[in-house]
Design a protein around this motif. Structure first.
Motif, PDB file in Angstrom:
ATOM      1  N   CYS A 162      47.059  29.378  31.685  1.00 11.67           N
ATOM      2  CA  CYS A 162      47.097  30.182  32.916  1.00 11.67           C
ATOM      3  C   CYS A 162      47.893  31.467  32.669  1.00 11.67           C
ATOM      4  O   CYS A 162      48.879  31.473  31.941  1.00 11.67           O
ATOM      5  CB  CYS A 162      47.755  29.371  34.032  1.00 11.67           C
ATOM      6  SG  CYS A 162      48.174  30.308  35.500  1.00 11.67           S
ATOM      7  N   GLU A 181      44.002  27.175  39.331  1.00 10.87           N
ATOM      8  CA  GLU A 181      43.614  27.248  40.735  1.00 10.87           C
ATOM      9  C   GLU A 181      44.784  27.640  41.631  1.00 10.87           C
ATOM     10  O   GLU A 181      44.659  28.488  42.510  1.00 10.87           O
ATOM     11  CB  GLU A 181      43.053  25.897  41.164  1.00 10.87           C
ATOM     12  CG  GLU A 181      42.106  26.036  42.346  1.00 10.87           C
ATOM     13  CD  GLU A 181      41.664  24.685  42.880  1.00 10.87           C
ATOM     14  OE1 GLU A 181      41.573  23.736  42.089  1.00 10.87           O
ATOM     15  OE2 GLU A 181      41.424  24.605  44.090  1.00 10.87           O
ATOM     16  N   TYR A 228      38.581  32.686  33.217  1.00  5.42           N
ATOM     17  CA  TYR A 228      39.477  32.591  34.371  1.00  5.42           C
ATOM     18  C   TYR A 228      40.842  33.073  33.934  1.00  5.42           C
ATOM     19  O   TYR A 228      41.253  32.836  32.807  1.00  5.42           O
ATOM     20  CB  TYR A 228      39.593  31.157  34.881  1.00  5.42           C
ATOM     21  CG  TYR A 228      38.321  30.661  35.537  1.00  5.42           C
ATOM     22  CD1 TYR A 228      38.170  30.747  36.918  1.00  5.42           C
ATOM     23  CD2 TYR A 228      37.297  30.119  34.771  1.00  5.42           C
ATOM     24  CE1 TYR A 228      37.008  30.309  37.519  1.00  5.42           C
ATOM     25  CE2 TYR A 228      36.133  29.683  35.362  1.00  5.42           C
ATOM     26  CZ  TYR A 228      35.991  29.774  36.733  1.00  5.42           C
ATOM     27  OH  TYR A 228      34.850  29.358  37.317  1.00  5.42           O
ATOM     28  N   ARG A 229      41.514  33.734  34.799  1.00  2.36           N
ATOM     29  CA  ARG A 229      42.815  34.262  34.422  1.00  2.36           C
ATOM     30  C   ARG A 229      43.937  33.315  34.807  1.00  2.36           C
ATOM     31  O   ARG A 229      44.927  33.212  34.091  1.00  2.36           O
ATOM     32  CB  ARG A 229      43.029  35.613  35.111  1.00  2.36           C
ATOM     33  CG  ARG A 229      44.125  36.392  34.452  1.00  2.36           C
ATOM     34  CD  ARG A 229      44.157  37.817  34.897  1.00  2.36           C
ATOM     35  NE  ARG A 229      45.367  38.437  34.371  1.00  2.36           N
ATOM     36  CZ  ARG A 229      45.767  39.651  34.697  1.00  2.36           C
ATOM     37  NH1 ARG A 229      45.056  40.376  35.516  1.00  2.36           N
ATOM     38  NH2 ARG A 229      46.859  40.138  34.184  1.00  2.36           N
ATOM     39  N   TYR A 230      43.781  32.658  35.918  1.00  2.71           N
ATOM     40  CA  TYR A 230      44.840  31.780  36.407  1.00  2.71           C
ATOM     41  C   TYR A 230      44.286  30.404  36.750  1.00  2.71           C
ATOM     42  O   TYR A 230      43.091  30.272  37.011  1.00  2.71           O
ATOM     43  CB  TYR A 230      45.494  32.362  37.671  1.00  2.71           C
ATOM     44  CG  TYR A 230      46.125  33.699  37.459  1.00  2.71           C
ATOM     45  CD1 TYR A 230      47.320  33.813  36.754  1.00  2.71           C
ATOM     46  CD2 TYR A 230      45.532  34.852  37.967  1.00  2.71           C
ATOM     47  CE1 TYR A 230      47.904  35.047  36.561  1.00  2.71           C
ATOM     48  CE2 TYR A 230      46.106  36.084  37.781  1.00  2.71           C
ATOM     49  CZ  TYR A 230      47.299  36.193  37.074  1.00  2.71           C
ATOM     50  OH  TYR A 230      47.869  37.411  36.884  1.00  2.71           O
ATOM     51  N   TYR A 244      45.683  31.175  40.888  1.00  2.00           N
ATOM     52  CA  TYR A 244      44.569  32.025  41.301  1.00  2.00           C
ATOM     53  C   TYR A 244      44.667  32.303  42.790  1.00  2.00           C
ATOM     54  O   TYR A 244      44.556  33.444  43.232  1.00  2.00           O
ATOM     55  CB  TYR A 244      43.237  31.349  40.965  1.00  2.00           C
ATOM     56  CG  TYR A 244      42.057  32.088  41.549  1.00  2.00           C
ATOM     57  CD1 TYR A 244      41.590  33.251  40.941  1.00  2.00           C
ATOM     58  CD2 TYR A 244      41.436  31.634  42.712  1.00  2.00           C
ATOM     59  CE1 TYR A 244      40.516  33.942  41.471  1.00  2.00           C
ATOM     60  CE2 TYR A 244      40.370  32.323  43.243  1.00  2.00           C
ATOM     61  CZ  TYR A 244      39.906  33.470  42.632  1.00  2.00           C
ATOM     62  OH  TYR A 244      38.857  34.155  43.171  1.00  2.00           O
ATOM     63  N   LYS A 245      44.899  31.234  43.552  1.00  2.00           N
ATOM     64  CA  LYS A 245      45.018  31.372  45.009  1.00  2.00           C
ATOM     65  C   LYS A 245      46.185  32.283  45.357  1.00  2.00           C
ATOM     66  O   LYS A 245      46.078  33.145  46.227  1.00  2.00           O
ATOM     67  CB  LYS A 245      45.210  30.006  45.668  1.00  2.00           C
ATOM     68  CG  LYS A 245      43.876  29.327  45.928  1.00  2.00           C
ATOM     69  CD  LYS A 245      44.061  27.947  46.528  1.00  2.00           C
ATOM     70  CE  LYS A 245      42.730  27.218  46.595  1.00  2.00           C
ATOM     71  NZ  LYS A 245      42.903  25.776  46.786  1.00  2.00           N
ATOM     72  N   HIS A 302      47.537  34.593  43.475  1.00  2.00           N
ATOM     73  CA  HIS A 302      47.242  35.984  43.123  1.00  2.00           C
ATOM     74  C   HIS A 302      46.143  36.560  43.987  1.00  2.00           C
ATOM     75  O   HIS A 302      46.130  37.754  44.262  1.00  2.00           O
ATOM     76  CB  HIS A 302      46.869  36.090  41.640  1.00  2.00           C
ATOM     77  CG  HIS A 302      48.063  36.014  40.752  1.00  2.00           C
ATOM     78  ND1 HIS A 302      48.741  37.131  40.339  1.00  2.00           N
ATOM     79  CD2 HIS A 302      48.716  34.952  40.233  1.00  2.00           C
ATOM     80  CE1 HIS A 302      49.771  36.743  39.591  1.00  2.00           C
ATOM     81  NE2 HIS A 302      49.772  35.435  39.506  1.00  2.00           N
ATOM     82  N   TYR A 303      45.234  35.691  44.408  1.00  2.00           N
ATOM     83  CA  TYR A 303      44.165  36.160  45.281  1.00  2.00           C
ATOM     84  C   TYR A 303      44.743  36.610  46.617  1.00  2.00           C
ATOM     85  O   TYR A 303      44.350  37.642  47.151  1.00  2.00           O
ATOM     86  CB  TYR A 303      43.133  35.041  45.479  1.00  2.00           C
ATOM     87  CG  TYR A 303      41.931  35.479  46.261  1.00  2.00           C
ATOM     88  CD1 TYR A 303      41.045  36.414  45.716  1.00  2.00           C
ATOM     89  CD2 TYR A 303      41.676  34.967  47.529  1.00  2.00           C
ATOM     90  CE1 TYR A 303      39.939  36.824  46.421  1.00  2.00           C
ATOM     91  CE2 TYR A 303      40.566  35.372  48.239  1.00  2.00           C
ATOM     92  CZ  TYR A 303      39.699  36.302  47.697  1.00  2.00           C
ATOM     93  OH  TYR A 303      38.602  36.715  48.394  1.00  2.00           O
TER      94      TYR A 303
END
Ligand SMILES: [Zn+2]
Length: 89
Positions: free
Chosen positions: A7, A24, A20-22, A27-28, A30-31
């Motif tokens: 990650c 889950e 994928y960068r991160y 990702y959330k 950073h999203y």
């Protein structure tokens, strides 16, 4: 070799597929940051656009006013001329 990597979040050891960068979780995170950033940027851009438009309008308006004033000055001079003509002409 499995096509996974760690990650992108510093200190996170979660293995995630390439592309994928991160993980889950991050990702959330950073999203959400991204969304927040986007909304902030949009707000900033909207504000900038608004002020730009206002500046443009102000310039035009100012210019118009200047012209109007010039016209007024001219008409005052004309009136004065006419007045002088009438009285001393
Ligand atoms: Zn992570």
């Amino acid at each position: 070799m499995p096509k996974v990597h760690r990650c992108g979040e510093h200190g996170c050891r979660e293995m995630i597929p390439l592309g994928y960068r991160y993980c889950e979780k991050h990702y959330k995170q950073h999203y959400n940051d991204y969304l927040h950033q986007q909304s902030t940027r949009q707000a900033v851009e909207g504000y900038r656009y608004h002020t730009l438009r206002r500046a443009k309008y102000y310039d035009q308006h100012k210019r118009l006013n200047k012209d109007e004033n010039a016209d007024k000055e001219n008409s005052v001079k004309d009136l004065a001329k006419k007045f002088r003509h009438k009285n001393f002409g």
